[in-house]
Motif scaffolding. Structure first.
Motif, PDB file in Angstrom:
ATOM      1  N   VAL A   1      62.440  66.153 -75.666  1.00 12.95           N
ATOM      2  CA  VAL A   1      63.313  64.985 -75.512  1.00 12.95           C
ATOM      3  C   VAL A   1      63.279  64.091 -76.750  1.00 12.95           C
ATOM      4  CG1 VAL A   1      63.491  64.904 -72.990  1.00 12.95           C
ATOM      5  CG2 VAL A   1      61.560  63.813 -74.095  1.00 12.95           C
ATOM      6  N   SER A   2      62.106  63.979 -77.412  1.00 15.80           N
ATOM      7  CA  SER A   2      62.025  63.139 -78.613  1.00 15.80           C
ATOM      8  C   SER A   2      62.865  63.719 -79.749  1.00 15.80           C
ATOM      9  CB  SER A   2      60.574  63.011 -79.093  1.00 15.80           C
ATOM     10  OG  SER A   2      59.864  62.209 -78.213  1.00 15.80           O
ATOM     11  N   VAL A   3      62.808  65.043 -79.916  1.00 20.03           N
ATOM     12  CA  VAL A   3      63.614  65.705 -80.952  1.00 20.03           C
ATOM     13  C   VAL A   3      65.104  65.499 -80.646  1.00 20.03           C
ATOM     14  CG1 VAL A   3      64.253  67.961 -81.921  1.00 20.03           C
ATOM     15  CG2 VAL A   3      61.842  67.386 -81.555  1.00 20.03           C
TER      16      VAL A   3
ATOM     17  N   GLU B   1      56.424  62.631 -66.560  1.00 20.59           N
ATOM     18  CA  GLU B   1      56.247  61.184 -66.775  1.00 20.59           C
ATOM     19  C   GLU B   1      55.827  60.910 -68.220  1.00 20.59           C
ATOM     20  OE1 GLU B   1      56.752  58.463 -64.903  1.00 20.59           O
ATOM     21  OE2 GLU B   1      57.659  59.786 -63.410  1.00 20.59           O
ATOM     22  N   ASP B   2      54.935  61.775 -68.746  1.00 19.56           N
ATOM     23  CA  ASP B   2      54.458  61.596 -70.125  1.00 19.56           C
ATOM     24  C   ASP B   2      55.609  61.672 -71.123  1.00 19.56           C
ATOM     25  OD1 ASP B   2      51.912  61.265 -69.376  1.00 19.56           O
ATOM     26  OD2 ASP B   2      51.175  63.237 -70.055  1.00 19.56           O
ATOM     27  N   GLU B   3      56.495  62.657 -70.906  1.00 17.71           N
ATOM     28  CA  GLU B   3      57.654  62.800 -71.807  1.00 17.71           C
ATOM     29  C   GLU B   3      58.514  61.543 -71.768  1.00 17.71           C
ATOM     30  OE1 GLU B   3      59.559  67.110 -72.188  1.00 17.71           O
ATOM     31  OE2 GLU B   3      59.135  66.593 -70.117  1.00 17.71           O
ATOM     32  N   ILE B   4      58.680  60.981 -70.576  1.00 18.47           N
ATOM     33  CA  ILE B   4      59.541  59.801 -70.432  1.00 18.47           C
ATOM     34  C   ILE B   4      58.902  58.596 -71.114  1.00 18.47           C
ATOM     35  CG2 ILE B   4      60.569  58.196 -68.744  1.00 18.47           C
ATOM     36  CD1 ILE B   4      60.822  60.751 -66.904  1.00 18.47           C
ATOM     37  N   THR B   5      57.577  58.462 -70.975  1.00 16.37           N
ATOM     38  CA  THR B   5      56.876  57.335 -71.621  1.00 16.37           C
ATOM     39  C   THR B   5      57.023  57.438 -73.135  1.00 16.37           C
ATOM     40  OG1 THR B   5      55.328  57.426 -69.805  1.00 16.37           O
ATOM     41  CG2 THR B   5      54.644  56.136 -71.706  1.00 16.37           C
ATOM     42  N   THR B   6      56.791  58.651 -73.684  1.00 17.79           N
ATOM     43  CA  THR B   6      56.935  58.847 -75.137  1.00 17.79           C
ATOM     44  C   THR B   6      58.368  58.558 -75.559  1.00 17.79           C
ATOM     45  OG1 THR B   6      55.350  60.633 -74.928  1.00 17.79           O
ATOM     46  CG2 THR B   6      56.542  60.537 -77.015  1.00 17.79           C
TER      47      THR B   6
ATOM     48  N   GLN C   1      62.607  53.067 -81.497  1.00 20.60           N
ATOM     49  CA  GLN C   1      62.578  53.214 -82.965  1.00 20.60           C
ATOM     50  C   GLN C   1      63.942  53.608 -83.517  1.00 20.60           C
ATOM     51  OE1 GLN C   1      58.931  55.964 -82.919  1.00 20.60           O
ATOM     52  NE2 GLN C   1      59.084  55.343 -85.057  1.00 20.60           N
ATOM     53  N   LEU C   2      64.719  54.321 -82.697  1.00 16.21           N
ATOM     54  CA  LEU C   2      66.009  54.859 -83.153  1.00 16.21           C
ATOM     55  C   LEU C   2      67.180  53.918 -82.880  1.00 16.21           C
ATOM     56  CD1 LEU C   2      65.369  58.471 -81.804  1.00 16.21           C
ATOM     57  CD2 LEU C   2      65.536  57.845 -84.226  1.00 16.21           C
ATOM     58  N   GLY C   3      66.888  52.761 -82.279  1.00 14.21           N
ATOM     59  CA  GLY C   3      67.949  51.777 -82.016  1.00 14.21           C
ATOM     60  C   GLY C   3      68.606  51.944 -80.657  1.00 14.21           C
ATOM     61  N   GLY C   4      67.845  52.435 -79.684  1.00 14.42           N
ATOM     62  CA  GLY C   4      68.441  52.612 -78.356  1.00 14.42           C
ATOM     63  C   GLY C   4      67.495  52.259 -77.233  1.00 14.42           C
ATOM     64  N   VAL C   5      67.994  52.462 -76.004  1.00  6.72           N
ATOM     65  CA  VAL C   5      67.148  52.278 -74.812  1.00  6.72           C
ATOM     66  C   VAL C   5      67.399  53.451 -73.865  1.00  6.72           C
ATOM     67  CG1 VAL C   5      67.055  49.738 -74.855  1.00  6.72           C
ATOM     68  CG2 VAL C   5      68.918  50.881 -73.638  1.00  6.72           C
ATOM     69  N   VAL C   6      66.395  53.735 -73.040  1.00  2.46           N
ATOM     70  CA  VAL C   6      66.595  54.736 -71.982  1.00  2.46           C
ATOM     71  C   VAL C   6      67.305  53.996 -70.853  1.00  2.46           C
ATOM     72  CG1 VAL C   6      65.496  56.357 -70.382  1.00  2.46           C
ATOM     73  CG2 VAL C   6      64.487  55.954 -72.653  1.00  2.46           C
ATOM     74  N   GLU C   7      68.597  54.300 -70.677  1.00  2.00           N
ATOM     75  CA  GLU C   7      69.374  53.532 -69.686  1.00  2.00           C
ATOM     76  C   GLU C   7      69.104  54.013 -68.262  1.00  2.00           C
ATOM     77  OE1 GLU C   7      73.382  51.823 -70.558  1.00  2.00           O
ATOM     78  OE2 GLU C   7      73.971  53.543 -69.357  1.00  2.00           O
ATOM     79  N   SER C   8      69.078  55.327 -68.077  1.00  2.49           N
ATOM     80  CA  SER C   8      68.786  55.855 -66.741  1.00  2.49           C
ATOM     81  C   SER C   8      68.353  57.309 -66.841  1.00  2.49           C
ATOM     82  CB  SER C   8      70.003  55.730 -65.817  1.00  2.49           C
ATOM     83  OG  SER C   8      71.064  56.457 -66.353  1.00  2.49           O
ATOM     84  N   ILE C   9      67.677  57.743 -65.792  1.00  6.50           N
ATOM     85  CA  ILE C   9      67.271  59.151 -65.704  1.00  6.50           C
ATOM     86  C   ILE C   9      67.686  59.618 -64.314  1.00  6.50           C
ATOM     87  CG2 ILE C   9      65.293  60.739 -65.652  1.00  6.50           C
ATOM     88  CD1 ILE C   9      63.897  58.761 -67.582  1.00  6.50           C
TER      89      ILE C   9
ATOM     90  N   GLN D   1      58.589  69.363 -86.380  1.00  5.51           N
ATOM     91  CA  GLN D   1      57.187  69.527 -86.820  1.00  5.51           C
ATOM     92  C   GLN D   1      56.352  68.282 -86.544  1.00  5.51           C
ATOM     93  OE1 GLN D   1      57.940  70.615 -90.856  1.00  5.51           O
ATOM     94  NE2 GLN D   1      58.856  72.541 -90.197  1.00  5.51           N
ATOM     95  N   LYS D   2      56.963  67.124 -86.704  1.00  2.00           N
ATOM     96  CA  LYS D   2      56.238  65.857 -86.490  1.00  2.00           C
ATOM     97  C   LYS D   2      57.041  64.976 -85.554  1.00  2.00           C
ATOM     98  CE  LYS D   2      54.225  65.838 -91.093  1.00  2.00           C
ATOM     99  NZ  LYS D   2      54.245  65.269 -92.405  1.00  2.00           N
ATOM    100  N   PRO D   3      57.113  65.338 -84.260  1.00  2.00           N
ATOM    101  CA  PRO D   3      57.959  64.559 -83.348  1.00  2.00           C
ATOM    102  C   PRO D   3      57.519  63.095 -83.275  1.00  2.00           C
ATOM    103  CG  PRO D   3      56.829  66.358 -82.187  1.00  2.00           C
ATOM    104  CD  PRO D   3      56.429  66.445 -83.623  1.00  2.00           C
ATOM    105  N   LEU D   4      58.481  62.204 -83.130  1.00  2.79           N
ATOM    106  CA  LEU D   4      58.178  60.762 -83.081  1.00  2.79           C
ATOM    107  C   LEU D   4      57.291  60.448 -81.882  1.00  2.79           C
ATOM    108  CD1 LEU D   4      61.732  59.379 -83.884  1.00  2.79           C
ATOM    109  CD2 LEU D   4      59.706  59.218 -85.358  1.00  2.79           C
TER     110      LEU D   4
END
Ligand code: SAM
Length: 249
Positions: free
Chosen positions: A164-166, A190-195, A202-210, A246-249
């Motif tokens: 999801v970060s990539v 849950e861990d993926e969602i927290t990350t 950092q990328l200029g957004g928000v997680v609006e919904s899942i 290689q170096k996910p955020l």
């Protein structure tokens, strides 16, 4: 020209209606059938998909592609000039081709880094006479730094391309402010969602919904993550080719 030896796809009008409040027209159903035939034909030379049985193709390629944009379908259909949509890592054309068929007044760009997939998709678009859909060959990391594509799309779709970060790092730079990235996932922890929440900030957004839901035939779990772009993405994102994986955020 349809191929009489290809199995017929199911039509499933009740499921379309119940789950998406939408049904394909006869012309759209014919385009889905022709798409199915062309992908089965293409599979003989290219390793496009393992999903070839008609009900499975309907569920995992057609329904799944459109379920992701279900909340946006009414919105993008109602835009007079048409929303601009990019499908990042489209592969054999999913979710972008079903979206291009279902929402004729949006413009869909199908991006992939593999030339042979782009060549194959161009043939499909010609055969389907899908004039609102076009192709783009390149890496999301490079396309996201090009001024003609950066901050240029209303909706970015991304399915089965990376973590999801990539996916967020590929998608958010391409969006206009206010635009929406839709990440299609099977399961999501849950861990993926927290990350992801930290990454997206950092990328200029928000997680609006899942959204979590079950597919209508095999009742498999799916997630769609909706990320809203709320600010300009810093210029250093996306990072150089290969770095996001290689170096996910
Ligand atoms: N989205 C399709 C689907 O769900 O059926 C295809 C998924 S396939 C597993 C991943 C695709 O993403 C491949 O076609 C690959 O070439 C493409 N891809 C991977 N990394 C990419 C990148 N950085 N930029 C553009 N395309 C990429």
């Amino acid at each position: 020209m349809t191929n009489p030896t290809t199995p017929l796809l199911p039509e499933m009008p009740e499921i379309w209606q119940q789950t998406l409040n939408w049904q394909p027209t006869a012309q759209q159903q014919a385009q889905f059938q022709r798409l199915y035939e062309l992908i089965l034909e293409g599979n003989r030379q290219l390793n496009l998909t393992r999903i070839t049985e008609p009900h499975e193709f309907w569920e995992k390629h057609l329904w799944d592609s459109l379920r992701g944009i279900a909340p946006q379908m009414r919105f993008i259909s109602s835009l007079q000039t048409g929303a601009s949509v990019i499908d990042i890592g489209t592969g054999a054309g999913f979710p972008g081709i079903p979206v291009g068929i279902a929402v004729p007044n949006c413009t869909v760009t199908l991006l992939d880094s593999t030339r042979k997939k782009i060549t194959f998709i161009e043939k499909i678009l010609t055969e389907l006479a899908l004039t609102n859909t076009n192709t783009l060959m390149g890496r999301a990391e490079e396309i996201g730094q090009q001024s003609q594509h950066r901050q240029s799309y209303d909706i970015a779709l991304i399915r089965a391309v990376g973590t999801v970060s990539v996916c967020a790092e590929y998608a958010l730079p391409l969006l206009n402010q206010g635009g929406l990235a839709i990440i299609y996932r099977g399961n999501c922890t849950e861990d993926e969602i927290t990350t992801l929440q930290t990454t997206v900030k950092q990328l200029g957004g928000v997680v609006e919904s899942i959204e979590q839901f079950l597919t209508p035939i095999s009742t498999s779990i799916r997630h769609c993550l909706y990320l809203r772009k709320t600010a300009t993405t810093p210029a250093n994102f996306p990072r150089a080719v290969g770095v996001p994986t290689q170096k996910p955020l």
